[in-house]
Enzyme design. Structure first.
Site, PDB file in Angstrom:
ATOM      1  N   GLN A 177      35.482  30.435  49.519  1.00  0.00           N
ATOM      2  CA  GLN A 177      36.630  31.318  49.685  1.00  0.00           C
ATOM      3  C   GLN A 177      37.355  31.026  50.990  1.00  0.00           C
ATOM      4  OE1 GLN A 177      38.933  33.489  47.568  1.00  0.00           O
ATOM      5  NE2 GLN A 177      36.871  33.008  46.890  1.00  0.00           N
ATOM      6  N   HIS A 188      40.200  28.404  51.191  1.00  0.00           N
ATOM      7  CA  HIS A 188      41.514  28.669  50.601  1.00  0.00           C
ATOM      8  C   HIS A 188      42.608  28.669  51.660  1.00  0.00           C
ATOM      9  CE1 HIS A 188      41.320  29.296  46.328  1.00  0.00           C
ATOM     10  NE2 HIS A 188      40.214  30.009  46.433  1.00  0.00           N
ATOM     11  N   GLU A 220      38.518  41.448  46.188  1.00  0.00           N
ATOM     12  CA  GLU A 220      39.063  40.634  45.100  1.00  0.00           C
ATOM     13  C   GLU A 220      37.921  40.036  44.284  1.00  0.00           C
ATOM     14  OE1 GLU A 220      41.850  36.619  44.554  1.00  0.00           O
ATOM     15  OE2 GLU A 220      40.906  37.067  46.485  1.00  0.00           O
ATOM     16  N   HIS A 221      37.003  39.355  44.956  1.00  0.00           N
ATOM     17  CA  HIS A 221      35.809  38.790  44.327  1.00  0.00           C
ATOM     18  C   HIS A 221      34.582  39.475  44.911  1.00  0.00           C
ATOM     19  CE1 HIS A 221      38.783  35.416  44.537  1.00  0.00           C
ATOM     20  NE2 HIS A 221      38.448  35.282  43.268  1.00  0.00           N
ATOM     21  N   ASP A 257      36.777  30.912  39.202  1.00  0.00           N
ATOM     22  CA  ASP A 257      38.000  30.227  39.622  1.00  0.00           C
ATOM     23  C   ASP A 257      38.410  29.149  38.627  1.00  0.00           C
ATOM     24  OD1 ASP A 257      38.592  31.646  41.856  1.00  0.00           O
ATOM     25  OD2 ASP A 257      37.906  30.153  43.303  1.00  0.00           O
ATOM     26  N   HIS A 277      66.791  70.316  21.819  1.00  0.00           N
ATOM     27  CA  HIS A 277      65.488  69.857  21.338  1.00  0.00           C
ATOM     28  C   HIS A 277      64.986  70.770  20.219  1.00  0.00           C
ATOM     29  CE1 HIS A 277      65.491  67.414  24.945  1.00  0.00           C
ATOM     30  NE2 HIS A 277      64.300  66.898  24.654  1.00  0.00           N
TER      31      HIS A 277
END
Length: 429
Positions: free
Chosen positions: A255, A258, A322-323, A356, A415
């Site tokens: 990670q 990245h 996120e993960h 991934d 209505h």
């Protein structure tokens, strides 16, 4: 990694704070670019492509000849790997289809919901130091399964005005309908407003740098939908003494590489494990081609030692990663108690990189704590759901008085009248 030993719960938000940047100046610059693209169209797109990508392009559309050439440039093993990943992603997302169910809510009143694909979607695929051809699979496959008629892909060109061949191969494999050599804010602007030959789309998907993310959020205010708010990538690992320190280090580094603003978090009940993970990080980091990037990311990263499993679970749910990797001997039991996470990886032999690339789940996920309120990209991301209702004479006779009573209580006479006229027609017939 910064280390914290049994921090007080009041300090958790500060410890888990994501790396931030000042977006005020960035937003102004991005908005100025978008405004020019909205006004001047393709001429502005060409101008900014030359300015930011350093290449002059007269025709941004990728040709069939370029796609054929790309396939020839890739080795057979990589093509086979992409095809295997494509099958797994297809199988998983196809399983998310739902059948139409018609429900009779009361006698003579039938309701149902139908899924309808978004007609035109735009996919942004980063293509800089790490051309993310895997993101083509994650975005285009569910779009194709959903039935999107136009799948438009934009990805940055290199200095020769070309696209990485793996991106082109993956795009043609999974049914992308148009591909453009176009990146950055100018790609988001072109898809949001339309800049011939790039069509205006209804929703934009995909990761990108802080400029791309700012552009997506700005165009989403009034012009086009986007998949989700997003920020730098992140992973959290929950671990106990049953975990393998080398495995954890490899997941943290996968990670961290990245980008320098990525964040990795280790939460455990074992200080000994933290020592072993840090040693493994040192050994593995030295062998990475993106060592400098990963090293900077580790500066944003933390290792936290807590006393109990309950505290670890509470901290993870507060962080909303996120993960999330659960490397604990009772990981299935622990997983049942996770309520805030983008994607969860269970056990010692489930690396985050599987998600991934090739396990089948989607890797386009909410970051920066948005997992508290957003899902990752899935089949529903590419569809709208339209409701239908059909009421018979019997149905309106049964339900009509209820509607009349409620409409009258809200002082909405028209209505009430819409029902009363129908009831009178039935009574008179």
């Amino acid at each position: 990694m910064k280390r914290y030993l049994n921090p007080d719960k009041s300090k958790w938000p500060q410890i888990l704070e994501r790396p931030l940047f000042n977006a005020a100046d960035l937003t102004g610059r991005v908005q100025a670019i978008l405004d020019e693209i909205k006004t001047d169209g393709m001429s502005a797109v060409q101008k900014f492509t030359k300015q930011f990508d350093g290449v002059t392009i007269s025709d941004f559309a990728v040709t069939e000849a370029e796609i054929t050439e790309a396939a020839a440039l890739l080795d057979d093993e990589l093509k086979a790997a992409i095809e295997t990943a494509s099958k797994n992603v297809t199988d998983f997302h196809a399983s998310q289809k739902t059948e139409i169910k018609k429900i009779e809510t009361s006698p003579g009143v039938v309701c149902w919901q139908k899924a309808v694909a978004i007609e035109k979607v735009g996919l942004y695929i980063p293509g800089g130091s790490a051309p993310l051809f895997s993101s083509v699979l994650m975005l285009a496959i569910p779009a194709k399964i959903a039935g999107c008629q136009e799948i438009v892909l934009c990805t940055p060109p290199n200095k020769e005005g070309k696209i990485h061949p793996a991106i082109l191969f993956a795009a043609q494999l999974v049914g992308v309908t148009q591909i453009f050599k176009l990146g950055g804010v100018q790609a988001i602007g072109a898809m949001a407003y339309g800049a011939d030959p790039v069509p205006k789309v209804s929703k934009i998907f995909g990761p990108g740098n802080q400029y791309v993310m700012a552009a997506k959020q700005l165009v989403s205010i009034a012009d086009v939908a986007i998949d989700m708010p997003a920020g730098p990538s992140e992973v959290a690992v929950m671990a106990d003494d049953s975990a393998n320190p080398a495995f954890i280090a490899s997941d943290l580094l996968s990670q961290a590489e990245h980008g320098p603003d990525s964040q990795v978090v280790l939460i455990t009940n074992s200080e000994k494990l933290v020592d072993e993970v840090e040693s493994a990080l040192t050994n593995q980091l030295a062998k990475l081609s993106r060592m400098e990037i990963a090293t900077k990311a580790l500066d944003n990263s933390v290792a936290i030692i807590l006393n109990t499993k309950e505290e670890i679970i509470d901290m993870i749910n507060e962080y909303a990663p996120e993960h999330l990797i659960i490397s604990m001997d009772n990981y299935l039991e622990v997983a049942e108690r996770i309520i805030n996470a983008g994607s969860v990886f269970l056990g010692n032999y489930t690396p985050e990189s599987a998600g991934d690339y090739a396990s089948g789940t989607n890797h386009t996920l909410p970051t920066n704590g948005w997992a508290r309120s957003f899902s990752g990209v899935n089949l529903d991301s590419f569809i709208r759901k339209i409701t239908f209702q059909e009421i018979t004479k019997e149905g309106i006779q049964n339900l009509g008085p209820v509607i009349e009573k409620m409409a009258a209580a809200e002082h909405l006479d028209a209505h009430k009248n819409a029902v009363a006229l129908r009831l009178k027609d039935i009574e008179d017939s």
